[in-house]
Design a protein around this motif. Structure first.
Motif, PDB file in Angstrom:
ATOM      1  N   TYR A 303      49.641  36.708  38.929  1.00 31.88           N
ATOM      2  CA  TYR A 303      49.829  37.596  37.802  1.00 31.88           C
ATOM      3  C   TYR A 303      49.879  36.435  36.528  1.00 31.88           C
ATOM      4  N   LEU A 304      50.459  35.490  36.725  1.00 31.97           N
ATOM      5  CA  LEU A 304      50.363  34.478  35.606  1.00 31.97           C
ATOM      6  C   LEU A 304      49.140  34.343  35.137  1.00 31.97           C
ATOM      7  N   ARG A 305      48.135  33.663  36.056  1.00 33.10           N
ATOM      8  CA  ARG A 305      46.797  33.383  35.954  1.00 33.10           C
ATOM      9  C   ARG A 305      45.984  34.679  35.021  1.00 33.10           C
ATOM     10  N   TRP A 306      46.240  35.788  35.566  1.00 39.08           N
ATOM     11  CA  TRP A 306      45.789  37.011  34.826  1.00 39.08           C
ATOM     12  C   TRP A 306      46.024  37.248  33.270  1.00 39.08           C
ATOM     13  N   ARG A 307      47.417  36.744  33.223  1.00 40.35           N
ATOM     14  CA  ARG A 307      47.933  37.074  31.876  1.00 40.35           C
ATOM     15  C   ARG A 307      47.242  35.913  30.914  1.00 40.35           C
ATOM     16  N   VAL A 308      47.029  34.809  31.410  1.00 38.35           N
ATOM     17  CA  VAL A 308      46.528  33.846  30.628  1.00 38.35           C
ATOM     18  C   VAL A 308      44.909  34.196  30.334  1.00 38.35           C
ATOM     19  N   GLY A 309      44.259  34.799  31.436  1.00 36.96           N
ATOM     20  CA  GLY A 309      42.801  35.026  31.091  1.00 36.96           C
ATOM     21  C   GLY A 309      42.734  36.019  30.398  1.00 36.96           C
ATOM     22  N   ASP A 310      43.510  37.301  30.537  1.00 34.12           N
ATOM     23  CA  ASP A 310      43.301  38.210  29.653  1.00 34.12           C
ATOM     24  C   ASP A 310      43.681  37.934  28.167  1.00 34.12           C
ATOM     25  N   ALA A 311      45.061  37.210  28.032  1.00 37.49           N
ATOM     26  CA  ALA A 311      44.981  36.989  26.547  1.00 37.49           C
ATOM     27  C   ALA A 311      43.909  35.883  25.931  1.00 37.49           C
ATOM     28  N   MET A 312      43.426  35.163  26.579  1.00 38.91           N
ATOM     29  CA  MET A 312      42.568  34.179  25.943  1.00 38.91           C
ATOM     30  C   MET A 312      40.954  34.526  26.205  1.00 38.91           C
ATOM     31  N   ALA A 313      40.620  35.580  26.994  1.00 39.87           N
ATOM     32  CA  ALA A 313      39.134  35.922  27.162  1.00 39.87           C
ATOM     33  C   ALA A 313      38.398  36.280  25.915  1.00 39.87           C
ATOM     34  N   PRO A 314      38.932  36.854  24.873  1.00 42.34           N
ATOM     35  CA  PRO A 314      38.216  37.173  23.630  1.00 42.34           C
ATOM     36  C   PRO A 314      37.775  35.898  22.923  1.00 42.34           C
ATOM     37  N   HIS A 315      38.540  34.476  23.458  1.00 40.41           N
ATOM     38  CA  HIS A 315      38.208  33.295  22.481  1.00 40.41           C
ATOM     39  C   HIS A 315      37.657  32.202  23.320  1.00 40.41           C
ATOM     40  N   LEU A 316      37.033  32.692  24.439  1.00 40.92           N
ATOM     41  CA  LEU A 316      36.344  31.715  25.502  1.00 40.92           C
ATOM     42  C   LEU A 316      34.934  32.065  25.650  1.00 40.92           C
ATOM     43  N   ALA A 317      34.237  31.752  26.509  1.00 40.69           N
ATOM     44  CA  ALA A 317      32.643  31.575  26.825  1.00 40.69           C
ATOM     45  C   ALA A 317      32.417  33.139  26.911  1.00 40.69           C
ATOM     46  N   LYS A 318      30.963  33.403  26.764  1.00 42.06           N
ATOM     47  CA  LYS A 318      30.545  34.811  26.833  1.00 42.06           C
ATOM     48  C   LYS A 318      31.072  35.530  27.885  1.00 42.06           C
ATOM     49  N   PRO A 319      31.004  35.005  29.352  1.00 45.77           N
ATOM     50  CA  PRO A 319      31.470  35.807  30.378  1.00 45.77           C
ATOM     51  C   PRO A 319      32.753  36.347  30.195  1.00 45.77           C
ATOM     52  N   TRP A 320      33.784  35.744  29.470  1.00 43.64           N
ATOM     53  CA  TRP A 320      34.991  35.939  29.482  1.00 43.64           C
ATOM     54  C   TRP A 320      35.097  37.123  28.445  1.00 43.64           C
ATOM     55  N   ARG A 321      34.423  36.915  27.057  1.00 44.22           N
ATOM     56  CA  ARG A 321      34.285  37.936  26.118  1.00 44.22           C
ATOM     57  C   ARG A 321      33.657  39.081  26.446  1.00 44.22           C
ATOM     58  N   ASP A 322      32.742  39.023  27.337  1.00 41.54           N
ATOM     59  CA  ASP A 322      32.126  40.493  27.777  1.00 41.54           C
ATOM     60  C   ASP A 322      33.054  41.171  28.580  1.00 41.54           C
ATOM     61  N   ALA A 323      33.616  40.495  29.474  1.00 41.88           N
ATOM     62  CA  ALA A 323      34.631  41.139  30.402  1.00 41.88           C
ATOM     63  C   ALA A 323      35.895  42.001  29.573  1.00 41.88           C
ATOM     64  N   ALA A 324      36.071  41.061  28.556  1.00 36.85           N
ATOM     65  CA  ALA A 324      37.361  41.813  27.734  1.00 36.85           C
ATOM     66  C   ALA A 324      36.837  43.050  27.200  1.00 36.85           C
TER      67      ALA A 324
END
Length: 670
Positions: A303-324
């Motif tokens: 759950y905490l891994r997910w919270r970190v990933g969701d919160a930071m996704a808009p500010h990371l590399a393109k695959p993260w941003r695209d998913a968000a």
């Protein structure tokens, strides 16, 4: 704009004299009836008259809306870009160095791609260190410190018992969907949304390093935990009233009461040493405490891994941003494509380091002379409010005395907050935008936590100087005017003084009226929450408000011939508009008693040009159902219609659309 163009009311029909016909023949014909002269556009739709040039230069957009205030906001954003570009190239001072590095790291997309998931790696490692239930709470506290709230929210807000201080508010949060009700609904639409949400969780967990063979199980663990959190949360409608969210409790004993959450250690980690916090839903925190102690640590890690990933996704590399974006942008917000990169980076900087940018923005774009002139106009309007209260026929002497005290204590803050912040921040550099985001978020959280404690409430604004805003802070009895707001069409030192009063002065009046209106009556001059009106005064106010409702209920919504403005929905803003122009006019007459017709015209033109806008029929339909503000045409015209001085300036006869009969006019304070 209405389907019948306002210009049609101004057309003068030229009657040909028939010069080819002999006078004798003409004399034998019956005398033609004279047509009534057309009403001048200024007397039928002043919004159209005052904004002719703007409306021509800004035709109806294919969708949505365009407005003068929207252009002001866009100009403020462009100014921020220019400031950050300069800070990136040749910073002046430590704060500009931080901002310039932050900006450069975000614009360097190649570096962002190379950085991948590196920025969140230390956070994920911290989470991977969870072995026992007692390890969960410290990990949650650590995420809050870097601006990633997990499991619940904790923020600084007003102590409703003493408005000169803030307390920490423990409140519900920790969910990836915007409404707790989504987790319990069984209808097809909600289930489809949950399926899309689960897909988003899988993408983020994959990017955090969860193996493919474990994805289904790990995704189910996240959804299960969020459903448990949502089950104890209150419906959103119950959270709208601040009073229901305020429940002060002593901090002493929180650690024993919530042993698994370790709330005493949590507060210490956030730098909070106050003796009181607010916890409006202790049953929810009791349930969360039970969950921390009963669920397996492995589920918390996921759950905490997910919270970190969701919160930071808009500010990371393109695959993260695209998913968000695929979920949060397209599904939840209905967006069709991401914002341009510069906009994404600017939004991130405002989110994490907004006060830093605001400090530099005001220094660059708000000259002292502009600030001083704006202060002079605002002070005159404040004085006009005092005079209007003194002359009011519906306020009794006791209420007038309280209002005088309140207005006498009223503060005016222009440009930036009075108190500055501590800009001691870990150096950023230009190598990692995601890491810079965490550095800045940690700083912002630290400074927010400093609001908690006695005497700190006035330290901050709830808006940033670089965001156009003009507002009355009811809790602290002060007017707030941001640096970005002091631009055309609201305020320009190059404007004639009359324009300044008509535009900026009327907006100030709009806001200051809230100090003594149906909301302001609930807080007295000492900052105590109490009603200082009598029943008769409240009834008189309500009677005026009913007249305002009836007025706007009769106005056709621009672009929607079959729909009227919702006077009840827009009531409070409409009353404040009428009051604001009333106060600005009184202030202007005092400042320029010999202004004359030219000055009067400039005053009303200043007001009208603030509300220039073009709105498509589709957007107008949406706004007519939910916007608490009237459309620009009526924000301009309806308040002006109440003033005889407008008719005198433009030669509008009583009975024309812009000059109703005197008995039909509405005055808020007289």
């Amino acid at each position: 704009m209405p389907t019948t163009r306002p210009l049609a009311f101004a057309l003068i029909v030229a009657l040909a004299a028939g010069s080819a016909a002999p006078d004798s023949l003409a004399a034998k014909k019956p005398a033609a009836k004279k047509k009534a002269p057309a009403v001048a556009l200024a007397c039928s739709d002043f919004h159209a008259e005052a904004n002719k040039a703007w409306l021509t230069a800004n035709p109806m957009p294919p969708s949505g809306a365009i407005s003068a205030l929207g252009q002001l906001t866009a100009r403020a954003q462009q100014q921020q870009r220019e400031l950050l570009d300069a800070a990136m190239q040749s910073p002046q001072g430590n704060v500009q160095k931080l901002l310039g590095d932050f900006w450069a790291s975000g614009l360097d997309e190649a570096a962002v791609e190379r950085d991948g998931a590196n920025p969140v790696a230390p956070l994920l490692q911290r989470i991977d260190g969870i072995r026992k239930p007692k390890d969960v709470a410290p990990a949650i506290a650590a995420l809050h410190q870097v601006g990633i709230p997990a499991l619940f929210n904790f923020s600084a807000d007003l102590d409703l018992r003493a408005l000169d201080r803030h307390v920490g508010y423990f409140s519900q949060g920790g969910l990836g969907l915007p409404d707790p009700a989504y987790y319990s609904r069984s209808d097809a639409d909600t289930q489809a949304l949950i399926a899309r949400y689960a897909d988003y969780i899988r993408k983020i967990l994959t990017l955090t390093g969860i193996p493919a063979q474990d994805l289904e199980r790990e995704t189910a663990l996240v959804l299960d935990l969020e459903k448990r959190i949502a089950a104890s949360a209150r419906p959103l409608v119950e959270l709208r009233d601040p009073r229901t969210n305020f429940a002060p409790v002593a901090t002493a004993g929180l650690g024993k009461q919530y042993r698994n959450l370790q709330l005493d250690a949590f507060l210490k980690a956030q730098g909070v040493n106050d003796d009181t916090v607010s916890m409006a839903n202790p049953a929810m925190f009791a349930q969360l405490d039970t969950l921390v102690g009963s669920l397996k640590p492995a589920q918390w890690k996921t759950y905490l891994r997910w919270r970190v990933g969701d919160a930071m996704a808009p500010h990371l590399a393109k695959p993260w941003r695209d998913a968000a974006f695929d979920f949060r942008g397209k599904i939840l917000l209905g967006q069709t494509e991401p914002a341009p990169r510069w906009q994404q980076v600017l939004d991130a900087i405002n989110l994490a380091a907004g006060p830093m940018l605001g400090r530099e923005y005001a220094a660059r774009y708000l000259p002292d002379a502009t600030r001083q002139q704006a202060m002079a106009v605002a002070s005159q309007v404040r004085d006009a409010l005092q005079r209007n209260v003194d002359n009011s026929t519906w306020l009794g002497e006791t209420a007038k005395q309280e209002a005088r005290k309140k207005i006498g204590k009223m503060g005016i803050e222009i440009g930036t907050p009075k108190r500055d912040l501590d800009y001691t921040v870990q150096p950023m550099g230009r190598g990692s935008f995601g890491s810079n985001m965490l550095i800045a978020s940690t700083w912002r959280h630290r400074e927010e936590m400093k609001r908690i404690g006695r005497g700190n409430a006035e330290r901050r604004w709830d808006v940033l100087p670089q965001q156009p805003a003009l507002a009355y802070d009811l809790a602290h009895n002060r007017l707030i005017v941001t640096a970005a707001m002091l631009q055309a069409p609201v305020f320009d030192p190059a404007m004639p003084l009359a324009n300044q009063y008509g535009a900026f002065g009327a907006l100030v009046g709009h806001e200051l009226s809230h100090a003594v209106d149906g909301r302001g009556r609930m807080i007295d001059a000492g900052g105590n929450v109490r009603d200082w009106w009598t029943g008769a005064e409240a009834a008189a106010w309500d009677a005026t408000a009913q007249r305002v409702i009836a007025l706007y209920d009769g106005l056709t919504y621009p672009q929607l011939p079959a729909i009227k403005v919702n006077g009840r929905l827009t009531r409070d803003e409409n009353v404040a508009d009428l009051a604001g122009l009333e106060l600005a006019r009184a202030a202007f007459v005092t400042a320029e008693p010999t202004g004359g017709t030219t000055a009067d015209k400039a005053f009303y033109t200043g007001w009208a040009q603030v509300w220039a806008q073009q709105v498509t029929a589709e957007e107008a339909q949406r706004r007519s159902l939910q916007d608490v503000r009237a459309p620009g045409q009526w924000r301009t015209n309806a308040p002006i219609m109440q003033q005889a001085a407008f008719g005198s300036a433009y030669g509008c006869k009583v009975g024309t659309p812009m000059q109703p009969k005197p008995e039909a006019r509405i005055s808020v304070f007289h």
